[in-house]
Design an enzyme around this catalytic site. Structure first.
Site, PDB file in Angstrom:
ATOM      1  N   ARG A   1       0.901  -1.207  -0.103  1.00  8.89           N
ATOM      2  CA  ARG A   1      -0.088  -0.134  -0.026  1.00  8.89           C
ATOM      3  C   ARG A   1       0.756   1.312  -0.002  1.00  8.89           C
ATOM      4  O   ARG A   1       0.700   2.314  -0.719  1.00  8.89           O
ATOM      5  CB  ARG A   1      -1.006  -0.084   1.372  1.00  8.89           C
ATOM      6  CG  ARG A   1      -1.899   1.218   1.286  1.00  8.89           C
ATOM      7  CD  ARG A   1      -2.680   1.262   2.517  1.00  8.89           C
ATOM      8  NE  ARG A   1      -3.593  -0.024   2.529  1.00  8.89           N
ATOM      9  CZ  ARG A   1      -3.848  -0.759   3.341  1.00  8.89           C
ATOM     10  NH1 ARG A   1      -2.608  -0.982   4.483  1.00  8.89           N
ATOM     11  NH2 ARG A   1      -4.281  -2.034   3.391  1.00  8.89           N
TER      12      ARG A   1
ATOM     13  N   ARG B   1       4.556   6.969  12.471  1.00  8.07           N
ATOM     14  CA  ARG B   1       3.451   6.111  12.864  1.00  8.07           C
ATOM     15  C   ARG B   1       4.024   4.680  12.854  1.00  8.07           C
ATOM     16  O   ARG B   1       3.894   4.065  13.969  1.00  8.07           O
ATOM     17  CB  ARG B   1       2.399   6.092  11.701  1.00  8.07           C
ATOM     18  CG  ARG B   1       1.837   7.517  11.817  1.00  8.07           C
ATOM     19  CD  ARG B   1       0.408   7.385  11.185  1.00  8.07           C
ATOM     20  NE  ARG B   1       0.669   7.263   9.870  1.00  8.07           N
ATOM     21  CZ  ARG B   1       0.752   7.761   8.775  1.00  8.07           C
ATOM     22  NH1 ARG B   1       0.888   9.287   8.839  1.00  8.07           N
ATOM     23  NH2 ARG B   1       0.862   7.763   7.682  1.00  8.07           N
TER      24      ARG B   1
ATOM     25  N   TYR C   1      17.325  11.644   2.104  1.00  5.61           N
ATOM     26  CA  TYR C   1      18.456  12.385   2.379  1.00  5.61           C
ATOM     27  C   TYR C   1      18.647  13.249   1.122  1.00  5.61           C
ATOM     28  O   TYR C   1      17.878  13.632   0.439  1.00  5.61           O
ATOM     29  CB  TYR C   1      19.750  11.581   2.544  1.00  5.61           C
ATOM     30  CG  TYR C   1      20.678  12.362   3.438  1.00  5.61           C
ATOM     31  CD1 TYR C   1      20.682  12.732   4.881  1.00  5.61           C
ATOM     32  CD2 TYR C   1      21.811  12.393   2.704  1.00  5.61           C
ATOM     33  CE1 TYR C   1      21.495  13.492   5.379  1.00  5.61           C
ATOM     34  CE2 TYR C   1      22.880  13.375   3.548  1.00  5.61           C
ATOM     35  CZ  TYR C   1      22.696  13.919   4.694  1.00  5.61           C
ATOM     36  OH  TYR C   1      23.312  14.474   5.268  1.00  5.61           O
TER      37      TYR C   1
ATOM     38  N   ARG D   1      25.397  25.688   8.003  1.00  2.52           N
ATOM     39  CA  ARG D   1      25.847  25.219   6.622  1.00  2.52           C
ATOM     40  C   ARG D   1      25.112  24.061   6.070  1.00  2.52           C
ATOM     41  O   ARG D   1      25.594  23.052   5.882  1.00  2.52           O
ATOM     42  CB  ARG D   1      27.473  25.341   6.380  1.00  2.52           C
ATOM     43  CG  ARG D   1      27.860  25.483   5.282  1.00  2.52           C
ATOM     44  CD  ARG D   1      28.923  24.633   4.591  1.00  2.52           C
ATOM     45  NE  ARG D   1      28.490  23.098   4.558  1.00  2.52           N
ATOM     46  CZ  ARG D   1      29.300  22.273   4.355  1.00  2.52           C
ATOM     47  NH1 ARG D   1      30.296  22.073   4.623  1.00  2.52           N
ATOM     48  NH2 ARG D   1      28.544  20.826   4.327  1.00  2.52           N
TER      49      ARG D   1
ATOM     50  N   LYS E   1      20.071  11.626   8.417  1.00  8.37           N
ATOM     51  CA  LYS E   1      21.339  10.968   8.644  1.00  8.37           C
ATOM     52  C   LYS E   1      20.995   9.971   9.417  1.00  8.37           C
ATOM     53  O   LYS E   1      21.487   8.717   9.316  1.00  8.37           O
ATOM     54  CB  LYS E   1      22.252  12.243   9.277  1.00  8.37           C
ATOM     55  CG  LYS E   1      23.729  11.723   8.983  1.00  8.37           C
ATOM     56  CD  LYS E   1      24.194  12.552   7.953  1.00  8.37           C
ATOM     57  CE  LYS E   1      25.538  11.905   7.409  1.00  8.37           C
ATOM     58  NZ  LYS E   1      26.133  12.903   6.250  1.00  8.37           N
TER      59      LYS E   1
ATOM     60  N   GLU F   1      27.561  17.749  12.092  1.00  8.14           N
ATOM     61  CA  GLU F   1      26.978  17.602  10.918  1.00  8.14           C
ATOM     62  C   GLU F   1      26.641  19.089  10.318  1.00  8.14           C
ATOM     63  O   GLU F   1      26.049  19.718  10.844  1.00  8.14           O
ATOM     64  CB  GLU F   1      25.940  16.887  10.841  1.00  8.14           C
ATOM     65  CG  GLU F   1      25.267  16.418   9.534  1.00  8.14           C
ATOM     66  CD  GLU F   1      25.990  15.767   8.696  1.00  8.14           C
ATOM     67  OE1 GLU F   1      26.873  14.677   9.185  1.00  8.14           O
ATOM     68  OE2 GLU F   1      26.043  15.699   7.676  1.00  8.14           O
ATOM     69  N   ASP F   2      27.060  19.521   8.971  1.00  5.69           N
ATOM     70  CA  ASP F   2      26.856  20.768   8.477  1.00  5.69           C
ATOM     71  C   ASP F   2      26.706  21.911   9.403  1.00  5.69           C
ATOM     72  O   ASP F   2      25.853  22.754   9.624  1.00  5.69           O
ATOM     73  CB  ASP F   2      25.444  20.746   8.127  1.00  5.69           C
ATOM     74  CG  ASP F   2      25.303  19.861   7.049  1.00  5.69           C
ATOM     75  OD1 ASP F   2      26.396  19.530   6.299  1.00  5.69           O
ATOM     76  OD2 ASP F   2      24.193  19.587   6.377  1.00  5.69           O
TER      77      ASP F   2
ATOM     78  N   ASN G   1      32.062  25.947   8.085  1.00 10.12           N
ATOM     79  CA  ASN G   1      33.520  25.167   7.979  1.00 10.12           C
ATOM     80  C   ASN G   1      34.507  25.573   9.008  1.00 10.12           C
ATOM     81  O   ASN G   1      34.993  24.689   9.678  1.00 10.12           O
ATOM     82  CB  ASN G   1      33.908  25.895   6.714  1.00 10.12           C
ATOM     83  CG  ASN G   1      34.091  24.669   5.525  1.00 10.12           C
ATOM     84  OD1 ASN G   1      34.285  23.588   6.031  1.00 10.12           O
ATOM     85  ND2 ASN G   1      34.032  25.191   4.343  1.00 10.12           N
TER      86      ASN G   1
ATOM     87  N   ASP H   1      31.428  13.944   9.523  1.00 13.32           N
ATOM     88  CA  ASP H   1      31.208  13.345   8.377  1.00 13.32           C
ATOM     89  C   ASP H   1      31.588  14.236   6.913  1.00 13.32           C
ATOM     90  O   ASP H   1      32.106  13.678   5.964  1.00 13.32           O
ATOM     91  CB  ASP H   1      29.850  12.777   8.082  1.00 13.32           C
ATOM     92  CG  ASP H   1      29.544  11.848   6.841  1.00 13.32           C
ATOM     93  OD1 ASP H   1      30.488  10.879   6.629  1.00 13.32           O
ATOM     94  OD2 ASP H   1      28.811  12.356   6.083  1.00 13.32           O
ATOM     95  N   ASP H   2      31.145  15.226   7.056  1.00 12.81           N
ATOM     96  CA  ASP H   2      31.487  16.340   6.083  1.00 12.81           C
ATOM     97  C   ASP H   2      33.282  16.278   5.583  1.00 12.81           C
ATOM     98  O   ASP H   2      33.629  16.522   4.589  1.00 12.81           O
ATOM     99  CB  ASP H   2      31.151  17.687   6.154  1.00 12.81           C
ATOM    100  CG  ASP H   2      29.675  17.632   6.484  1.00 12.81           C
ATOM    101  OD1 ASP H   2      28.842  17.113   5.957  1.00 12.81           O
ATOM    102  OD2 ASP H   2      29.487  18.542   7.602  1.00 12.81           O
TER     103      ASP H   2
ATOM    104  N   ALA I   1      41.699  24.031  -2.462  1.00 10.50           N
ATOM    105  CA  ALA I   1      42.446  23.736  -1.369  1.00 10.50           C
ATOM    106  C   ALA I   1      42.010  24.158  -0.187  1.00 10.50           C
ATOM    107  O   ALA I   1      42.600  24.403   1.096  1.00 10.50           O
ATOM    108  CB  ALA I   1      43.627  24.748  -1.605  1.00 10.50           C
TER     109      ALA I   1
ATOM    110  N   GLU J   1      39.003  22.800   3.371  1.00 12.77           N
ATOM    111  CA  GLU J   1      38.838  21.651   4.251  1.00 12.77           C
ATOM    112  C   GLU J   1      38.866  20.244   3.380  1.00 12.77           C
ATOM    113  O   GLU J   1      39.382  19.224   3.827  1.00 12.77           O
ATOM    114  CB  GLU J   1      38.169  21.886   5.224  1.00 12.77           C
ATOM    115  CG  GLU J   1      38.859  22.883   6.295  1.00 12.77           C
ATOM    116  CD  GLU J   1      38.418  24.276   6.270  1.00 12.77           C
ATOM    117  OE1 GLU J   1      37.499  24.888   5.890  1.00 12.77           O
ATOM    118  OE2 GLU J   1      38.943  25.119   7.311  1.00 12.77           O
ATOM    119  N   ALA J   2      38.020  20.113   2.499  1.00 12.17           N
ATOM    120  CA  ALA J   2      37.637  19.132   1.840  1.00 12.17           C
ATOM    121  C   ALA J   2      38.891  18.400   1.087  1.00 12.17           C
ATOM    122  O   ALA J   2      39.213  17.258   1.371  1.00 12.17           O
ATOM    123  CB  ALA J   2      36.453  18.991   0.996  1.00 12.17           C
TER     124      ALA J   2
ATOM    125  N   ASN K   1      29.257  19.136  -4.708  1.00 15.46           N
ATOM    126  CA  ASN K   1      27.702  19.164  -4.919  1.00 15.46           C
ATOM    127  C   ASN K   1      27.057  20.452  -4.962  1.00 15.46           C
ATOM    128  O   ASN K   1      27.466  21.503  -4.449  1.00 15.46           O
ATOM    129  CB  ASN K   1      27.148  18.249  -3.468  1.00 15.46           C
ATOM    130  CG  ASN K   1      27.691  16.876  -3.686  1.00 15.46           C
ATOM    131  OD1 ASN K   1      27.777  16.289  -4.342  1.00 15.46           O
ATOM    132  ND2 ASN K   1      28.355  16.380  -2.215  1.00 15.46           N
TER     133      ASN K   1
ATOM    134  N   ASN L   1      29.214   8.624  -2.572  1.00 13.45           N
ATOM    135  CA  ASN L   1      28.034   8.906  -1.573  1.00 13.45           C
ATOM    136  C   ASN L   1      28.687   8.569  -0.139  1.00 13.45           C
ATOM    137  O   ASN L   1      29.148   7.599  -0.056  1.00 13.45           O
ATOM    138  CB  ASN L   1      27.053   7.930  -1.878  1.00 13.45           C
ATOM    139  CG  ASN L   1      25.771   8.510  -1.091  1.00 13.45           C
ATOM    140  OD1 ASN L   1      25.811   8.985   0.095  1.00 13.45           O
ATOM    141  ND2 ASN L   1      24.564   8.391  -1.535  1.00 13.45           N
TER     142      ASN L   1
END
Ligand SMILES: *[C@@H]1O[C@H](CO)[C@@H](O)[C@H](O)[C@H]1NC(C)=O
Length: 548
Positions: free
Chosen positions: A42, A66, A87, A140, A158, A230-231, A234, A253-254, A287, A289-290, A391, A436
């Site tokens: 359903r 529920r 997500y 962010r 998450k 998370e988020d 920076n 995680d970022d 250049a 943080e990522a 992204n 991902n």
């Protein structure tokens, strides 16, 4: 009344006759006793009828409130379709409108006015056995910016993936938003906004609040409670990671998840190319943080394979909005600043001069892997590695189609946001990899929780590599539909590592870690209130569900 009503929904029409009688809800449900299969059918039919992703999100979240087991069952059965709803990207859209589409509160809200009382707020949370906390301050949210308390959708989403991908029990997960205000003028003028109507507090009070929060969490739930940031903005994300990583069981995680999934793709690519990681030269676009997170993890992987740290760092270059990072540059990424290799005026020049085997885009500034850049990579390398990790899709450094077509299908391509398969002029169909984070964080979290880890080092993320037979076939990442299995296998691997390194504190150490993890993971079958079940007489429902 609300609680009785809630109770009816937990299993809905799957309650047996005896259960209905014992709970005093007989007659409050239609007389048929349904299987979960029928309920799922359903639910899936209704989802299929909806075209608007936000509408699907609202419907899914309603089912989660529920009937949690039904929700996770449907989510897991169709994770490829539904992860982008629960997500990113749809959750981002939902966050921007959080106060407008709001139905019921989820998660825990702590504001800067609650300083001094954080523990008592935590005590209001009904679950006593929390193992994982995901916390944001909303500054962010994805690529969307400062959404204040509207960011609650992110920790909620998450943690859904913790449960769906790694079988962590939902009641052991706690989503938290820290409200210190927002600098978003739209929200400050939105009558439906739900947080404090004030600019972000960036004073010492903010740091004190986060300190108090961290202390309250471990005081209530124990030292080995996993706290995932998370988020955050920076600046704060890095600051807090550095500040808390030795004192708490925490990761970001970022930063770490993204680095790990990028390295996983690179290692898979290197296997496909047949050239050890130490022989690669990597040029980053970006250049920040990522880039630094990924670069540091690549250095670790290279040094594990036997080269010195200096040598490894010399194989990694970074190019940002000011150009190639060379000795004259003034940045925090000294390790990746090298002697100038010659006259470099553009990213294309950098590619032609440095001759990288891999380019990794993490600049978030759009299509900067131009056709010329991609073609140059194709000329320099038999199998160029091109990762466009920014992204969302419109920020990716290039499209999958450009990467494949301009290299005659020779490149190994991965992106942060999903791209569909590409058909080449010779008829070959290539499926791009999607880096991902969901391949990494649920499995790591599961291992950390079941092993009683107190500090998560970067080496854990080096250990968290993907094992999947399909990687042998040249895929960079396994299909998302395998994610439960991928996470379980990763958790076993990480568990072996943390016990071997003395980083695990849960004793006795399970000898059969594989069996242990598999016995731990949560499943979506209803716990029966009673031993036997009541079958609706004379009717044999055997609906076809997707799993069959
Ligand atoms: C401000 O909030 C609105 C509504 O949630 C959102 O669409 C927008 O992206 C935010 N802007 C910034 C700059 O953060």
């Amino acid at each position: 009344d609300e609680s009785l009503y809630g109770c009816i929904h937990t299993h809905g029409m799957a309650f047996t006759l005896q259960e209905r009688q014992i709970l005093g809800i007989h007659g409050l449900l239609p007389p048929k006793v349904e299987t979960q299969d029928t309920q799922a059918m359903r639910f899936q039919n209704n989802l299929k009828k909806m075209t608007d992703p936000l509408e699907k999100y609202i419907y899914l979240m309603g089912i989660q409130e529920r009937n949690e087991r039904l929700f996770y069952r449907v989510l897991m059965e169709d994770i490829e379709e539904l992860m982008p709803i629960v997500y990113t990207p749809t959750v981002g859209l939902a966050c921007t409108q959080y106060g407008h589409i709001f139905r019921r509160p989820k998660g825990l809200f702590i504001s800067i006015r609650d300083r001094g009382h954080v523990r008592s707020i935590l005590d209001n949370w009904p679950e006593s056995n929390v193992a994982a906390v995901v916390v944001t301050d909303g500054e962010r949210i994805l690529g969307l910016g400062d959404l204040g308390v509207y960011g609650m959708g992110i920790p909620v989403g998450k943690l859904c993936l913790y449960t769906a991908c790694a079988g962590i029990r939902p009641e052991r997960c706690l989503p938290v938003v820290i409200d210190v205000g927002t600098d978003n003028e739209t929200l400050l003028h939105d009558p439906l906004y739900m947080g404090l109507y004030q600019k972000r507090d960036r004073s010492q009070a903010y740091d004190d609040l986060i300190d108090e929060f961290m202390e309250a969490v471990v005081e209530k739930y124990g030292q080995d409670t996993l706290i995932q940031f998370e988020d955050f903005g920076n600046h704060n994300a890095f600051r807090f990671l550095r500040k808390y990583r030795e004192k708490y069981c925490t990761f970001n995680d970022d930063i770490q998840g993204t680095a790990s999934v990028a390295l996983a793709g690179l290692l898979a690519a290197q296997r496909a190319v047949g050239k050890p990681i130490t022989e690669h030269r990597v040029l980053f676009l970006g250049a920040g943080e990522a880039a630094l997170g990924i670069a540091n993890l690549i250095v670790m992987a290279m040094t594990e394979s036997g080269v010195s740290q200096d040598e490894a760092q010399n194989k990694i270059w970074m190019y940002d909005k000011y150009g190639l990072l060379v000795k004259v540059s003034n940045c925090q990424c000294e390790a990746f600043v090298h002697d100038s290799p010659g006259d470099v005026q553009s990213f294309l020049d950098a590619v032609n001069t440095i001759k990288p085997t891999a380019i990794i885009g993490v600049a978030g500034a759009g299509r900067l892997f131009t056709h010329d850049v991609i073609k140059a990579m194709g000329t320099l390398n038999e199998r160029p590695i091109i990762f466009a990790l920014s992204n969302p899709t419109n920020k990716a450094e290039c499209t999958a189609e450009d990467a494949y077509k301009l290299t005659d299908g020779r490149c190994l391509f991965a992106s942060g946001s999903p791209f569909g398969p590409v058909t080449l002029s010779d008829g070959r169909v290539l499926t791009p990899g999607q880096g991902n984070n969901a391949y990494i964080f649920p499995g790591v979290a599961l291992a950390v929780i079941v092993s009683g880890v107190r500090h998560i080092s970067d080496t854990v993320f080096l250990e968290a590599q993907l094992t999947d037979k399909e990687l042998a076939e040249g895929r960079l990442y396994p299909p998302l539909s395998n994610i439960r299995e991928v996470s379980v296998q990763m958790a076993v691997k990480v568990m072996e590592y943390v016990y071997a390194k003395g980083m695990a504190f849960r004793y006795p150490e399970p000898l059969d870690k594989n069996g242990f993890v598999r016995a731990t993971v949560w499943n979506t079958q209803y716990d029966s209130f009673l031993p036997d079940t009541y079958d609706w007489p004379g009717v044999n429902f055997s609906p076809k569900t997707k799993s069959e």
